[in-house]
Design a protein around this motif. Structure first.
Motif, PDB file in Angstrom:
ATOM      1  N   GLN A  48       0.968   3.035  10.350  1.00 40.49           N
ATOM      2  CA  GLN A  48       1.446   4.329   9.872  1.00 40.49           C
ATOM      3  C   GLN A  48       1.143   5.456  10.850  1.00 40.49           C
ATOM      4  O   GLN A  48       1.529   6.596  10.607  1.00 40.49           O
ATOM      5  CB  GLN A  48       0.791   4.647   8.512  1.00 40.49           C
ATOM      6  N   GLU A  56      -6.323   7.378  -1.129  1.00 41.39           N
ATOM      7  CA  GLU A  56      -6.089   7.577   0.292  1.00 41.39           C
ATOM      8  C   GLU A  56      -6.555   6.351   1.075  1.00 41.39           C
ATOM      9  O   GLU A  56      -7.469   5.632   0.659  1.00 41.39           O
ATOM     10  CB  GLU A  56      -6.833   8.814   0.783  1.00 41.39           C
ATOM     11  N   ASP A  57      -5.915   6.127   2.212  1.00 38.66           N
ATOM     12  CA  ASP A  57      -6.240   4.960   3.033  1.00 38.66           C
ATOM     13  C   ASP A  57      -7.714   4.953   3.443  1.00 38.66           C
ATOM     14  O   ASP A  57      -8.373   3.906   3.397  1.00 38.66           O
ATOM     15  CB  ASP A  57      -5.354   4.935   4.278  1.00 38.66           C
ATOM     16  N   ARG A  58      -8.225   6.120   3.848  1.00 38.49           N
ATOM     17  CA  ARG A  58      -9.618   6.172   4.288  1.00 38.49           C
ATOM     18  C   ARG A  58     -10.564   5.846   3.144  1.00 38.49           C
ATOM     19  O   ARG A  58     -11.556   5.125   3.320  1.00 38.49           O
ATOM     20  CB  ARG A  58      -9.936   7.556   4.852  1.00 38.49           C
ATOM     21  N   VAL A 110      -5.760  -3.070   5.102  1.00 41.31           N
ATOM     22  CA  VAL A 110      -5.724  -1.607   5.140  1.00 41.31           C
ATOM     23  C   VAL A 110      -5.755  -1.109   6.585  1.00 41.31           C
ATOM     24  O   VAL A 110      -5.052  -0.153   6.945  1.00 41.31           O
ATOM     25  CB  VAL A 110      -6.896  -1.009   4.336  1.00 41.31           C
ATOM     26  N   LEU A 144       0.854  -1.184   0.000  1.00 44.40           N
ATOM     27  CA  LEU A 144       0.000   0.000   0.000  1.00 44.40           C
ATOM     28  C   LEU A 144       0.892   1.237   0.000  1.00 44.40           C
ATOM     29  O   LEU A 144       2.048   1.168   0.413  1.00 44.40           O
ATOM     30  CB  LEU A 144      -0.913  -0.007   1.228  1.00 44.40           C
ATOM     31  N   PRO A 145       0.425   2.396  -0.456  1.00 45.86           N
ATOM     32  CA  PRO A 145      -0.944   2.670  -0.914  1.00 45.86           C
ATOM     33  C   PRO A 145      -1.162   2.234  -2.364  1.00 45.86           C
ATOM     34  O   PRO A 145      -0.226   1.916  -3.072  1.00 45.86           O
ATOM     35  CB  PRO A 145      -1.031   4.193  -0.779  1.00 45.86           C
ATOM     36  N   LEU A 154     -10.327   2.065   2.496  1.00 42.17           N
ATOM     37  CA  LEU A 154     -10.964   1.291   3.558  1.00 42.17           C
ATOM     38  C   LEU A 154     -12.478   1.400   3.475  1.00 42.17           C
ATOM     39  O   LEU A 154     -13.194   0.404   3.642  1.00 42.17           O
ATOM     40  CB  LEU A 154     -10.465   1.777   4.919  1.00 42.17           C
ATOM     41  N   HIS A 185      -2.400  -1.433   8.054  1.00 39.05           N
ATOM     42  CA  HIS A 185      -1.532  -0.413   7.451  1.00 39.05           C
ATOM     43  C   HIS A 185      -1.773   0.961   8.077  1.00 39.05           C
ATOM     44  O   HIS A 185      -0.821   1.683   8.402  1.00 39.05           O
ATOM     45  CB  HIS A 185      -1.787  -0.355   5.942  1.00 39.05           C
ATOM     46  N   VAL A 186      -3.039   1.310   8.258  1.00 40.81           N
ATOM     47  CA  VAL A 186      -3.383   2.618   8.829  1.00 40.81           C
ATOM     48  C   VAL A 186      -2.832   2.741  10.249  1.00 40.81           C
ATOM     49  O   VAL A 186      -2.248   3.766  10.623  1.00 40.81           O
ATOM     50  CB  VAL A 186      -4.917   2.821   8.822  1.00 40.81           C
TER      51      VAL A 186
END
Length: 338
Positions: free
Chosen positions: A241, A202-204, A234, A192-193, A207, A237-238
Motif C-alpha cells: 500500500q 489501522e495497519d500499525r 500485515v 485487510l483492513p 501489526l 499489505h503495508v
C-alpha cells in the motif's frame, strides 16, 4: 436408461423417503430430541443422524421432504442450548459432544452449504452466534469448518465475508490457544483492513498487536506460527500500500517483524517454527525482500549455519535485512528438505 436402472432409482428414492418420514416422526417427538429429554447422549446421536440425512450428500435441495426435514432441524438448533449461553450443559456428562452435534448441523447450514438449507439470509447471523459460543469445543469446531472453507476456495469467502468483524473481535479476546491459532489463520486469509464493529483497525495498530502476540506465545508453537503468519500478512499489505516507501511511523514495527523472523529461523527453534518462517519469507520476497526501497531498513541479525558450516556465522552481523532474511529462508528450506 434401461428399465432396470429406473426401477433401482425409484426403489432408492422410496427407501430414502421412508427414512425421512421415520426421522421426522422422531423429530417432532418431545421425548427424544428436544430439551425435555434429560439424556444429552441420545439427543446427540439423533442429531448426528440428522446431519447425515440433511448434508449435501443426501439429495437435492429441491426435494420437498428433505427441505422440510432441514427446516425442522434448523428449528431444533435455534431452540437448543447451543444459542442460549445461560443453558449450556458443558458440565453435564456428554454435554460437550451434544453441543458439537448441534454445531455440526449449524455449520452445515451457515458455512458449508447455506444454499442447500435455504439459509442464505440467516446464515451469517447464525455463524456469528456460533463464534460467540461460551463452549470452546463449539468455537473450535466452527473455526475448523471456516478455515477449511477458506482454504478450499479463498477467492470466494461466501457467507464468511459478513463475519469479518466477529472474527476480528474473537481474535482480540480469545483465550483458548487452539481456537486462537485457528482464528489467526482465518484472518490471514481474509482481506485487510480489519473492522471491529463500526471501527476500522489501522495497519500499525494491527501489526503491533500481532507482534506482541508473537512475543507472548512462545509457549505455544501453534499460536506462534499463526501469529507470525498474520503479522507477515500485515507487513506485506503495508508495503504494497506504500509504493513510494513506508512512513517512518510504521518503520519500527516493520523492523521488529524483521528481527522476530530472524529469531524464529535460528537453530534452537522447533522445526515447525523454522519451516513457517521460511514459507513466510519466500512469500514476502516479491513485495518486501526484493523491494528496492528496502522497507525494513537495516537490522542487526544472526546468520544461521547453512549447508556449508564454514560459510555461516554464529556472531552478530549487521547488513541489509533483505539479504539476511532471504538467507534464513533458504537455509530453513534446505534443512526441511533433508
Amino acid at each position: 436408461m434401461c428399465p432396470y436402472d429406473n426401477k433401482n432409482k425409484h426403489e432408492s428414492t422410496r427407501r430414502e423417503s421412508k427414512w425421512i418420514s421415520v426421522v421426522k416422526s422422531f423429530l417432532f417427538s418431545p421425548s427424544l430430541c428436544r430439551r425435555r429429554n434429560p439424556c444429552v447422549v441420545t439427543r446427540a446421536a439423533f442429531l448426528d443422524l440428522l446431519a447425515c440425512l440433511c448434508g449435501p450428500a443426501s439429495g437435492p435441495a429441491e426435494g420437498e421432504e428433505l427441505a422440510s426435514l432441514r427446516e425442522a432441524a434448523l428449528g431444533i438448533v435455534r431452540a437448543s442450548e447451543l444459542l442460549d449461553s445461560s443453558a449450556l450443559p458443558s458440565a453435564v456428562p456428554g454435554g460437550p459432544p451434544y453441543l458439537q452435534s448441534l454445531a455440526r448441523l449449524a455449520v452445515s447450514a451457515s458455512v458449508e452449504s447455506p444454499e442447500l438449507w435455504g439459509a442464505e439470509s440467516c446464515g451469517p447471523q447464525l455463524l456469528a452466534q456460533l463464534l460467540q459460543s461460551g463452549a470452546y469445543e463449539v468455537r473450535l469446531l466452527v473455526l475448523d469448518a471456516v478455515l477449511s472453507r477458506l482454504q478450499r476456495d479463498p477467492a470466494d469467502p461466501g457467507p464468511l465475508s459478513a463475519a469479518h468483524s466477529t472474527l476480528a473481535g474473537l481474535a482480540l479476546r480469545e483465550t483458548h490457544p487452539h481456537c486462537l491459532a485457528r482464528v489467526l489463520r482465518i484472518l490471514s486469509l481474509l482481506d485487510l483492513p480489519w473492522t471491529r464493529g463500526l471501527d476500522t483497525l489501522e495497519d500499525r495498530e494491527l501489526l503491533s498487536w500481532a507482534l506482541s502476540l508473537c512475543q507472548e506465545s512462545t509457549h505455544s508453537v501453534d499460536v506462534l506460527c499463526a501469529a507470525l503468519g498474520l503479522a507477515s500478512r500485515v507487513v506485506v499489505h503495508v508495503v504494497e500500500q506504500s509504493p513510494g516507501g513506508v512512513s517512518g511511523a510504521v518503520l519500527p514495527e516493520l523492523q521488529s517483524w524483521g528481527r522476530l523472523v530472524e529469531r524464529c529461523g535460528r537453530d534452537e527453534q522447533p522445526a515447525e517454527v523454522k519451516l513457517t518462517t521460511a514459507e513466510i519469507l519466500v512469500a514476502a520476497t516479491p513485495a518486501v525482500l526484493a523491494n528496492k526501497a528496502l522497507p525494513l531498513g537495516e537490522i542487526s541479525a544472526h546468520t544461521p549455519r547453512g549447508p556449508h558450516p564454514h560459510r555461516g556465522h554464529d556472531t552478530p552481523v549487521c547488513g541489509r535485512s533483505a539479504h539476511t532474511l532471504y538467507t534464513i529462508a533458504m537455509v530453513c528450506l534446505y534443512r526441511h528438505s533433508r
